[in-house]
Design a protein around this motif. Structure first.
Motif, PDB file in Angstrom:
ATOM      1  N   VAL A 255       0.839  -1.200   0.000  1.00 18.23           N
ATOM      2  CA  VAL A 255       0.000   0.000   0.000  1.00 18.23           C
ATOM      3  C   VAL A 255       0.876   1.254   0.000  1.00 18.23           C
ATOM      4  O   VAL A 255       2.094   1.179   0.188  1.00 18.23           O
ATOM      5  N   ARG A 256       0.216   2.392  -0.214  1.00 13.21           N
ATOM      6  CA  ARG A 256       0.836   3.701  -0.041  1.00 13.21           C
ATOM      7  C   ARG A 256       0.265   4.325   1.225  1.00 13.21           C
ATOM      8  O   ARG A 256      -0.933   4.200   1.491  1.00 13.21           O
ATOM      9  N   VAL A 257       1.102   4.993   1.974  1.00 12.76           N
ATOM     10  CA  VAL A 257       0.625   5.657   3.184  1.00 12.76           C
ATOM     11  C   VAL A 257       0.708   7.162   2.996  1.00 12.76           C
ATOM     12  O   VAL A 257       1.515   7.656   2.198  1.00 12.76           O
ATOM     13  N   ALA A 309       5.521  -0.137   2.604  1.00 11.19           N
ATOM     14  CA  ALA A 309       4.333  -0.252   3.456  1.00 11.19           C
ATOM     15  C   ALA A 309       3.439  -1.380   2.945  1.00 11.19           C
ATOM     16  O   ALA A 309       3.272  -1.560   1.738  1.00 11.19           O
ATOM     17  N   PHE A 310       2.856  -2.128   3.884  1.00 12.14           N
ATOM     18  CA  PHE A 310       2.017  -3.267   3.539  1.00 12.14           C
ATOM     19  C   PHE A 310       0.830  -3.358   4.492  1.00 12.14           C
ATOM     20  O   PHE A 310       0.932  -2.968   5.660  1.00 12.14           O
ATOM     21  N   LEU A 311      -0.281  -3.888   3.997  1.00 18.19           N
ATOM     22  CA  LEU A 311      -1.343  -4.361   4.874  1.00 18.19           C
ATOM     23  C   LEU A 311      -1.111  -5.848   5.105  1.00 18.19           C
ATOM     24  O   LEU A 311      -0.948  -6.621   4.155  1.00 18.19           O
ATOM     25  N   ARG A 344       7.170  -5.392  -7.907  1.00 19.67           N
ATOM     26  CA  ARG A 344       8.185  -5.103  -6.907  1.00 19.67           C
ATOM     27  C   ARG A 344       7.697  -3.982  -5.999  1.00 19.67           C
ATOM     28  O   ARG A 344       7.039  -3.052  -6.459  1.00 19.67           O
ATOM     29  N   TYR A 345       8.035  -4.063  -4.726  1.00 14.20           N
ATOM     30  CA  TYR A 345       7.553  -3.038  -3.804  1.00 14.20           C
ATOM     31  C   TYR A 345       8.262  -1.706  -4.043  1.00 14.20           C
ATOM     32  O   TYR A 345       9.393  -1.646  -4.520  1.00 14.20           O
ATOM     33  N   ARG A 346       7.570  -0.634  -3.706  1.00 19.24           N
ATOM     34  CA  ARG A 346       8.142   0.705  -3.768  1.00 19.24           C
ATOM     35  C   ARG A 346       9.086   0.903  -2.585  1.00 19.24           C
ATOM     36  O   ARG A 346       8.899   0.313  -1.523  1.00 19.24           O
TER      37      ARG A 346
END
Length: 416
Positions: A255-257, A309-311, A344-346
């Motif tokens: 996710v983005r926070v 960031a992850f849920l 791929r994650y940010r």
């Protein structure tokens, strides 16, 4: 393996061959961890063997198995040296995940899923565990067996760790389980080969987990997690289901926070609905709104508010059960998500101050001096260390995202 401490990194890869030990060490209260590190092993190894042999006899281990598997065991200094290292777990999440999820390993994992499609389909139908989840553990633990070809019989390793004063109860149980595997005929004595910490098979099961959760899926009469892909896949799925996997549900979502929110809510112990996270400005990776429903998740920030960031959903809970290192748990879950099609994650929203092994030890020392329980001054930013950082951040009016920065260091040094 199923949950312990990982023994080592072999080149760019890691084996659960010690994960058992690590998980237990990182979860211990600081006083307990300190007691373990300063304890003194008494008596000789020979005296330990003589006494423990009587206990094994009383537990029903046959004379034949004792004579072949237990009596020849020797004390292994190399095991104790490796047990005290585990430096891979002091990397940051980005360093750790990039080291473990290499392009060759990712491609090999995709090929393994394609080649064993029918086995994975049968295991998924029976246990409800996705192939990507099984495959990620398989890859991280042994590179699909690439690290297991030269492993030795596990009995001396287990006896050495059972004799040591730090975790004798745990490893005496594991040694007993290993001998029972032989007595029950699950594996022949000469195929009980594994890691330096006594774990078995390509997904590195502790002997007690092997005893209770391994499966003879190919019907050859053995539960062989070294040579049989069918046994590996079904046994790993069976163990993951035992840990509490929920069929058909998600495990990790990037996710983005937002730039600002109540960062204290970002904690694996705190859960909110996706609808609530959305109200606070959390978005999908592509910037779109989260699904507005009652599905609950925790906000996981392995490197604080400016990092990835992850849920983390209910199914994520099995990962810290497998290995209590948060970096390992998050990496394994993310690897499975990548295999399932996630990008791929940010890197995050901004620059994250690098806090490696020495910097984390410094923070832990300062926190301990101020009365916080970090679980030990070991350079590993585990659950207790993160909780201590969060508590100090709240005390000093900083963003309580559980990841240290130079402002926290200065506040702790002032001690105001």
């Amino acid at each position: 393996m199923p949950t312990v401490l990982s023994g080592g990194v072999r080149g760019a890869f890691i084996g659960l061959a010690g994960v058992a030990v690590l998980a237990i060490a990182t979860g211990a209260p600081s006083s307990e961890a300190e007691a373990r590190s300063s304890c003194k092993t008494t008596g000789t190894f020979s005296e330990f063997k003589s006494k423990f042999r009587r206990e094994l006899q009383a537990a029903g281990i046959t004379p034949r198995t004792l004579g072949r598997a237990f009596d020849p065991t020797v004390y292994k200094k190399s095991v104790m040296r490796r047990d005290r290292r585990q430096s891979i777990f002091s990397l940051t999440f980005i360093e750790f995940s990039q080291k473990l999820i290499s392009t060759p390993r990712f491609r090999t994992a995709k090929r393994k899923m394609a080649r064993r499609n029918s086995l994975f389909a049968r295991a998924e139908a029976q246990y409800g565990v996705p192939r990507e989840v099984i495959t990620a553990f398989w890859a991280l633990e042994s590179d699909f067996g690439a690290t297991t070809s030269k492993q030795a019989l596990i009995f001396s390793s287990l006896a050495t760790l059972a004799y040591d004063c730090r975790r004798p109860d745990m490893f005496r149980k594991e040694l007993l389980s290993a001998l029972r595997i032989v007595d029950k005929g699950y594996l022949p004595y000469n195929r009980m080969t594994g890691s330096w910490a006594g774990e078995l098979g390509q997904t590195q099961f502790l002997p007690s987990h092997y005893l209770n959760h391994s499966v003879d899926a190919d019907g050859d009469g053995y539960r062989d997690l070294n040579r049989s892909d069918a046994d590996i896949i079904f046994s790993t799925a069976n163990y993951i289901r035992h840990l509490g996997w929920r069929r058909g549900e998600p495990w990790l979502q990037e996710v983005r926070v937002p730039a600002q929110m109540n960062w204290a809510e970002a904690d694996l112990a705190i859960r909110h609905t996706r609808q609530q996270w959305s109200r606070w400005g959390v978005r999908r990776r592509d910037g779109q709104a989260l699904r507005s429903d009652g599905k609950v998740a925790s906000l996981l920030l392995p490197m604080g508010r400016n990092g990835p960031a992850f849920l983390a959903y209910d199914n994520f809970r099995i990962y810290p059960e497998w290995n209590q290192s948060l970096n390992y748990a998050t990496t394994a879950a993310y690897f499975a998500a990548r295999l399932a099609g996630a990008p791929r994650y940010r890197s995050g929203n901004g620059e994250v101050e690098p806090f490696g092994y020495k910097a984390i030890k410094r923070v832990q020392r300062l926190l301990t001096q101020r009365g916080y329980d970090t679980g030990g001054i070991d350079g590993k930013h585990g659950a207790k260390s993160r909780a201590a950082v969060k508590a100090a951040q709240l005390r000093y009016g900083l963003e309580a995202d559980s990841y240290p920065d130079s402002r926290l260091v200065r506040a702790l040094q002032r001690g105001s």
